[in-house]
Design a protein around this motif. Structure first.
Motif, PDB file in Angstrom:
ATOM      1  N   GLU A 309      -3.023 -16.370  -7.371  1.00 18.18           N
ATOM      2  CA  GLU A 309      -2.135 -16.137  -6.229  1.00 18.18           C
ATOM      3  C   GLU A 309      -1.429 -14.801  -6.351  1.00 18.18           C
ATOM      4  OE1 GLU A 309      -0.858 -20.731  -5.548  1.00 18.18           O
ATOM      5  OE2 GLU A 309       0.650 -19.180  -5.294  1.00 18.18           O
ATOM      6  N   LEU A 310      -0.973 -14.536  -7.560  1.00 22.67           N
ATOM      7  CA  LEU A 310      -0.288 -13.265  -7.785  1.00 22.67           C
ATOM      8  C   LEU A 310      -1.192 -12.098  -7.460  1.00 22.67           C
ATOM      9  CD1 LEU A 310       1.752 -13.820 -11.041  1.00 22.67           C
ATOM     10  CD2 LEU A 310       2.633 -13.034  -8.863  1.00 22.67           C
ATOM     11  N   GLU A 311      -2.441 -12.247  -7.890  1.00 22.04           N
ATOM     12  CA  GLU A 311      -3.370 -11.145  -7.618  1.00 22.04           C
ATOM     13  C   GLU A 311      -3.525 -10.930  -6.134  1.00 22.04           C
ATOM     14  OE1 GLU A 311      -6.315 -11.640 -11.384  1.00 22.04           O
ATOM     15  OE2 GLU A 311      -7.159 -10.942  -9.485  1.00 22.04           O
ATOM     16  N   LYS A 312      -3.638 -12.032  -5.410  1.00 23.05           N
ATOM     17  CA  LYS A 312      -3.781 -11.894  -3.960  1.00 23.05           C
ATOM     18  C   LYS A 312      -2.587 -11.158  -3.392  1.00 23.05           C
ATOM     19  CE  LYS A 312      -6.498 -15.992  -3.114  1.00 23.05           C
ATOM     20  NZ  LYS A 312      -6.381 -17.372  -2.687  1.00 23.05           N
ATOM     21  N   LYS A 313      -1.410 -11.564  -3.901  1.00 23.18           N
ATOM     22  CA  LYS A 313      -0.208 -10.916  -3.389  1.00 23.18           C
ATOM     23  C   LYS A 313      -0.223  -9.431  -3.718  1.00 23.18           C
ATOM     24  CE  LYS A 313       3.037 -14.702  -3.285  1.00 23.18           C
ATOM     25  NZ  LYS A 313       4.145 -15.351  -3.949  1.00 23.18           N
ATOM     26  N   ILE A 314      -0.689  -9.158  -4.937  1.00 24.79           N
ATOM     27  CA  ILE A 314      -0.754  -7.745  -5.310  1.00 24.79           C
ATOM     28  C   ILE A 314      -1.670  -7.004  -4.350  1.00 24.79           C
ATOM     29  CG2 ILE A 314      -1.640  -6.160  -7.063  1.00 24.79           C
ATOM     30  CD1 ILE A 314      -0.553  -8.048  -9.155  1.00 24.79           C
ATOM     31  N   GLN A 318      -0.735  -3.952  -2.293  1.00 22.51           N
ATOM     32  CA  GLN A 318      -1.540  -2.729  -2.399  1.00 22.51           C
ATOM     33  C   GLN A 318      -1.888  -2.208  -1.025  1.00 22.51           C
ATOM     34  OE1 GLN A 318      -2.797  -0.801  -4.737  1.00 22.51           O
ATOM     35  NE2 GLN A 318      -2.017  -1.880  -6.518  1.00 22.51           N
ATOM     36  N   GLY A 319      -2.278  -3.144  -0.166  1.00 26.64           N
ATOM     37  CA  GLY A 319      -2.636  -2.734   1.182  1.00 26.64           C
ATOM     38  C   GLY A 319      -1.485  -2.012   1.866  1.00 26.64           C
ATOM     39  N   GLU A 320      -0.307  -2.607   1.668  1.00 25.05           N
ATOM     40  CA  GLU A 320       0.863  -1.992   2.298  1.00 25.05           C
ATOM     41  C   GLU A 320       1.090  -0.597   1.759  1.00 25.05           C
ATOM     42  OE1 GLU A 320       3.379  -6.106   2.762  1.00 25.05           O
ATOM     43  OE2 GLU A 320       4.443  -4.256   2.259  1.00 25.05           O
ATOM     44  N   GLN A 325       0.976   5.246   1.977  1.00 25.82           N
ATOM     45  CA  GLN A 325       0.390   6.470   1.431  1.00 25.82           C
ATOM     46  C   GLN A 325      -0.240   7.303   2.518  1.00 25.82           C
ATOM     47  OE1 GLN A 325      -1.370   4.604  -2.389  1.00 25.82           O
ATOM     48  NE2 GLN A 325      -2.192   6.631  -2.158  1.00 25.82           N
ATOM     49  N   ASP A 326      -1.029   6.619   3.352  1.00 27.31           N
ATOM     50  CA  ASP A 326      -1.704   7.369   4.419  1.00 27.31           C
ATOM     51  C   ASP A 326      -0.699   8.086   5.298  1.00 27.31           C
ATOM     52  OD1 ASP A 326      -4.301   4.862   4.889  1.00 27.31           O
ATOM     53  OD2 ASP A 326      -4.136   6.587   3.533  1.00 27.31           O
ATOM     54  N   GLU A 327       0.342   7.335   5.627  1.00 30.79           N
ATOM     55  CA  GLU A 327       1.350   7.946   6.491  1.00 30.79           C
ATOM     56  C   GLU A 327       1.971   9.161   5.822  1.00 30.79           C
ATOM     57  OE1 GLU A 327       4.319   5.289   7.915  1.00 30.79           O
ATOM     58  OE2 GLU A 327       2.852   3.743   8.396  1.00 30.79           O
ATOM     59  N   ILE A 328       2.308   8.977   4.539  1.00 30.45           N
ATOM     60  CA  ILE A 328       2.937  10.090   3.814  1.00 30.45           C
ATOM     61  C   ILE A 328       1.996  11.285   3.786  1.00 30.45           C
ATOM     62  CG2 ILE A 328       3.748  10.850   1.554  1.00 30.45           C
ATOM     63  CD1 ILE A 328       4.704   7.968   1.121  1.00 30.45           C
ATOM     64  N   LEU A 372     -11.261  -0.940  -9.584  1.00 27.95           N
ATOM     65  CA  LEU A 372     -11.407   0.502  -9.445  1.00 27.95           C
ATOM     66  C   LEU A 372     -10.566   1.015  -8.286  1.00 27.95           C
ATOM     67  CD1 LEU A 372     -15.199   0.738 -10.091  1.00 27.95           C
ATOM     68  CD2 LEU A 372     -13.446   1.815 -11.460  1.00 27.95           C
ATOM     69  N   LYS A 373     -10.603   0.256  -7.215  1.00 26.32           N
ATOM     70  CA  LYS A 373      -9.811   0.669  -6.052  1.00 26.32           C
ATOM     71  C   LYS A 373      -8.348   0.743  -6.414  1.00 26.32           C
ATOM     72  CE  LYS A 373     -12.275  -0.792  -1.938  1.00 26.32           C
ATOM     73  NZ  LYS A 373     -12.435  -1.878  -1.007  1.00 26.32           N
ATOM     74  N   ALA A 374      -7.917  -0.310  -7.088  1.00 31.22           N
ATOM     75  CA  ALA A 374      -6.507  -0.365  -7.454  1.00 31.22           C
ATOM     76  C   ALA A 374      -6.142   0.826  -8.324  1.00 31.22           C
ATOM     77  CB  ALA A 374      -6.208  -1.681  -8.187  1.00 31.22           C
ATOM     78  N   VAL A 375      -7.032   1.085  -9.306  1.00 29.12           N
ATOM     79  CA  VAL A 375      -6.750   2.226 -10.192  1.00 29.12           C
ATOM     80  C   VAL A 375      -6.723   3.508  -9.389  1.00 29.12           C
ATOM     81  CG1 VAL A 375      -7.630   3.547 -12.122  1.00 29.12           C
ATOM     82  CG2 VAL A 375      -7.778   1.072 -12.164  1.00 29.12           C
ATOM     83  N   ALA A 376      -7.719   3.656  -8.502  1.00 28.46           N
ATOM     84  CA  ALA A 376      -7.788   4.886  -7.701  1.00 28.46           C
ATOM     85  C   ALA A 376      -6.527   5.047  -6.872  1.00 28.46           C
ATOM     86  CB  ALA A 376      -9.012   4.824  -6.801  1.00 28.46           C
ATOM     87  N   GLN A 377      -6.118   3.964  -6.289  1.00 32.52           N
ATOM     88  CA  GLN A 377      -4.936   4.053  -5.450  1.00 32.52           C
ATOM     89  C   GLN A 377      -3.706   4.351  -6.285  1.00 32.52           C
ATOM     90  OE1 GLN A 377      -5.171   0.316  -3.607  1.00 32.52           O
ATOM     91  NE2 GLN A 377      -6.952   0.926  -2.379  1.00 32.52           N
TER      92      GLN A 377
END
Lengths: 671, 169
Positions: A309-314, A318-320, A325-328, A372-377
């Motif tokens: 569950e925690l991972e899902k929340k993460i 992350q999505g947020e 990030q995109d906006e910035i 990988l995505k998480a790390v990249a982000q």
């Protein structure tokens, strides 16, 4: 015995005289038989006045060796093997059984089991002691005596699992169903050993109730019954206001502290533990608990779920973050001054997209993707922060964007590429396996399909690495290699000499020799190296050397503090008189075995020693003075040298000074 | 107990043990010094080599007999064994891959209920045996399949099946 016909006269009347053992024809008087062999039982008189039958028992399946006629007066010799085996077994059963206090009936049953085992050839390839122990334990189980396998293994000094294996084999082969162990059987035995006095019965009853409760709460399946008993007895004792520490219980019950604590904790988790003592005696809760390991398993599952569950929340978070990030980034782009020339190309968010493409792998290993995505982000975010701070600082903005581009690529480059490498291999592996030929296996040829040589190259080290590894390995295993060499040399030498002592090499603790000019210094240095006892007043020890006359008074003051240091000092002093260079603070272990009895803990004798010591220093004034004179550096003798010391001493020993016979020390040397 | 009942019970194979022979003498020291994931145990006279791709551990004896453990399926075991043989080939030994045999398969299955071991043992007397002093599980031996099943009180059932010769050293 049909009437025979006389050879001479043909008459049928034959007189058989049993007493003389002859058959005589009445008609002609010719003796037909002499020394008739009869099959009767003869009796003879034994020493105590009783009578016993003459003869030996021969088993039906005996090997057929005829017992000697008239000469076999001493029994037990020349019997065939089976009888000897059984006799040996019987003897061992009796010895072991008496140690366990089993009654004769049990011992006989055990012997029967043993006979069956011998018939079924279960003793072959096994130690007789093991088989005997297994037979005895089988009897204990069938009779229900409170003997544990651990007791037997204690007596024999054998690993309990080895005994257990033998026992299981025996039980299986003899088709004997041993009833399961009930921990309730052990309670009276342990309660007796814990010495509850008059309240023994009550405490036992309480413990039994507790055990039954534990059984219903599923605490007892799969657990050693002795551990449960220990926990039950501990709680019962406390309930009846007996102070039994965990250590006492452990020594009786033979489990370790951790086990006992764990059982107590598990019991604590059950609802029964919440009841008061009176309630417990009256009420019995209906609900049953699940076994503790089951609960632990459930807990793990719950933890896993929580983690997921925690991972899902993460992921959501992350999505947020990604959105922000995109906006910035967009804001930055707009606010940043436009770059010219070569930097323009670098400033594109190109590498990021490329990496995203690389990340989305054909076989869709999603876990890796996400990571990988998480790390990249995450890296992205860091660099964005850097950029932002750079913006605020207003420094080198032009440098940042180009740096940002390649650095990301370089950081994230190796990761996806490694992953992308691995996958095609596994794919080809899966496809390749289907092409396998079974015929290759018969030929012995190695089927190389699906094996990537390059990867296997990774498993081998190149020359340089080999050298390094060789060095490391030799260093690591130096001790073992040395041992091997020494062993070989020793064996070779001994073979030459013809002596094979088979001495085990003792590992002696080598301490660096202390060089000191006076005894004081030596003591100080030695004490720095090794603190012997906190009970010794080392300052006074040092003073001993300086003031020999005043010291006996202090010695008697010292002796109640610690008997061992007293003896140590005394013996050290007297050792000095024998020219063996030892300081007063010599460690106990290096003193000779002759003087060990002084140290082995006989307080009255030590006090006597002290008393004798007081007048002695006056008498033998030479010795204290010789103590002061230090001939050379003080060298410490190791344990291994103690035998040498004994032999070296030529002159008057401490034993003689004290009139050693009274103290029961060994007078082997007989000086 | 069939797995294909109302509740789908997963039987997971956790360990497959296989043996094979290389038909040539191996120098353990060479292997120990030139291999990457190698542990040399001189007191037992063998070398342990661990592979990463199929995660297996192999015990290599100098006579050329090798035991492969840790694989999660029979195919994986064979794959790993072949890789190992290739590695040894590269080290310079004349390795031939022969007599590959899966010797032991260990599978685990979890029941959704707890089990009373004492009653279970009583009902299956000669086949099952339970000795709490020695091992927390009851062992149930099936002679026809040459399998041993260990039943734990938490509901986990662990089955070890021995198909071939285990003593071959």
């Amino acid at each position: 015995m049909s009437s025979r016909v006389c050879k001479n006269c043909g008459g049928t009347d034959i007189d058989v005289d049993q007493a003389r053992g002859d058959a005589v024809c009445v008609g002609c008087g010719s003796v037909l038989e002499d020394n008739i062999i009869v099959s009767e039982v003869q009796f003879m008189e034994t020493g105590g006045g009783g009578s016993s039958a003459v003869g030996q028992f021969v088993a039906g399946d005996a090997s057929g060796r005829n017992p000697t006629f008239g000469e076999g007066l001493y029994t037990g010799v020349g019997r065939e093997s089976r009888a000897q085996t059984l006799q040996n077994g019987r003897r061992q059963i009796n010895t072991l059984g008496h140690q366990l206090q089993l009654n004769q009936h049990c011992l006989d049953t055990a012997f029967n089991f043993y006979k069956m085992a011998v018939c079924k050839r279960l003793t072959r390839g096994r130690r007789v002691a093991h088989v005997v122990a297994a037979c005895l334990y089988l009897v204990c189980r069938t009779e229900g005596t409170p003997h544990m396998l651990l007791d037997l293994s204690d007596l024999l000094q054998v690993n309990v699992y080895v005994l257990g294996r033998t026992f299981l084999v025996l039980a299986r082969e003899l088709c004997i169903n041993a009833p399961a162990i009930d921990p309730c059987l052990y309670i009276p035995r342990f309660a007796h050993m814990l010495e509850f006095g008059e309240k023994n019965h009550e405490v036992s009853m309480t413990a039994l109730r507790l055990l039954q409760r534990m059984k219903r709460d599923w605490m007892h399946t799969g657990r050693r019954p002795s551990g449960l008993c220990g926990a039950a007895l501990l709680v019962a004792a406390r309930m009846h206001e007996f102070r039994r520490t965990i250590k006492e219980i452990i020594s009786v019950v033979k489990v370790c502290e951790a086990t006992l604590r764990k059982r107590l904790n598990e019991f604590e988790d059950t609802p029964t533990s919440q009841l008061t003592i009176e309630e417990f005696m009256k009420v019995d809760l209906d609900q049953e608990c699940d076994p503790p390991s089951f609960i632990a398993g459930q807990r793990k599952k719950r933890m896993k779920l929580l983690e997921e569950e925690l991972e899902k929340k993460i992921d959501d978070v992350q999505g947020e973050i990604h959105e922000y990030q995109d906006e910035i980034e967009m804001e930055l782009e707009q606010s940043r001054p436009k770059l010219r020339g070569m930097y323009a190309s670098c400033a594109k968010p190109g590498p990021q997209e490329e990496e995203d493409d690389e990340i989305s792998l054909p076989d869709g290993e999603e876990r890796e993707d996400e990571e990988l995505k998480a790390v990249a982000q995450h890296l992205n975010k860091e660099l964005c922060d850097q950029v932002i701070s750079g913006e605020e600082d207003g420094e080198g903005q032009e440098e940042r964007p180009p740096r940002r581009g390649p650095s990301l690529a370089s950081l994230l480059g190796p990761m996806p590429t490694a992953a992308s490498l691995g996958l095609p291999e596994s794919i080809s592996k899966c496809i390749g396996e289907e092409k396998e030929n079974d015929e290759d296996a018969e030929n012995g040829e190695l089927d190389l399909s699906g094996i990537d040589d390059d990867e296997i190259e990774l498993y081998l080290l190149n020359d340089k690495e080999v050298k390094i590894k060789t060095e490391l390995w030799l260093k690591q295993n130096e001790d073992y290699l040395k041992e091997q060499k020494e062993k070989e040399e020793r064996i070779a030498k001994e073979k030459e000499l013809g002596i094979y002592k088979d001495k085990k090499p003792k590992t002696s603790k080598k301490r660096a020799p202390i060089h000191a000019s006076t005894a004081d210094e030596a003591i100080e240095k030695m004490l720095e190296q090794k603190k012997i006892s906190t009970k010794i007043n080392y300052d006074i020890l040092k003073e001993l050397n300086v003031k020999p006359c005043a010291s006996p008074a202090r010695q008697t003051a010292e002796s109640p503090k610690g008997a061992t240091p007293g003896a140590q000092r005394l013996t050290g002093r007297y050792r000095k008189s024998t020219n063996v260079p030892l300081s007063l603070g010599t460690p106990l272990s290096s003193l000779g075995k002759r003087l060990r009895p002084f140290i082995s803990g006989h307080p009255p004798k030590k006090l006597a020693l002290d008393q004798i010591a007081i007048p002695l220093p006056v008498a033998s004034e030479v010795s204290p003075h010789s103590v002061l004179v230090e001939s050379g550096p003080v060298v410490y003798d190791d344990v291994a040298d103690e035998e040498e010391e004994d032999e070296e001493e030529p002159c008057v020993s401490a034993m003689e000074l004290l009139g050693g016979n009274e103290y029961g020390c060994d007078d082997d040397d007989g000086f | 107990m069939e797995p294909s009942n109302d509740v789908a019970l997963d039987i997971i194979i956790t360990n497959v043990v296989a043996v094979f022979r290389t038909r040539c003498h191996l120098n353990l020291r060479t292997i120990a010094l030139e291999g990457v994931n190698v542990i040399y145990k001189p007191e037992y006279g063998k070398v342990l080599m661990k592979l990463r791709k199929p995660r297996i551990t192999a015990s290599i004896w100098s006579s050329g007999k090798i035991i492969c453990t840790g694989a999660t399926s029979e195919d994986e075991a064979k794959q790993g064994a072949r890789r190992l043989a290739r590695t040894l080939q590269k080290l310079g030994f004349k390795v031939r891959f022969s007599e590959f045999k899966v010797v032991n398969v260990l599978a685990v299955c979890s029941m959704p209920f707890a089990i009373r071991l004492i009653d279970f043992t009583k009902n299956n007397r000669p086949i099952a045996s339970y000795e709490p002093e020695l091992h927390p599980a009851a062992t149930y031996r099936i002679k026809t399949l040459k399998a041993t099943v260990q039943v734990f009180s938490t509901g986990i059932i662990c089955s070890i099946q021995i198909t071939g010769i285990t003593k071959f050293l």
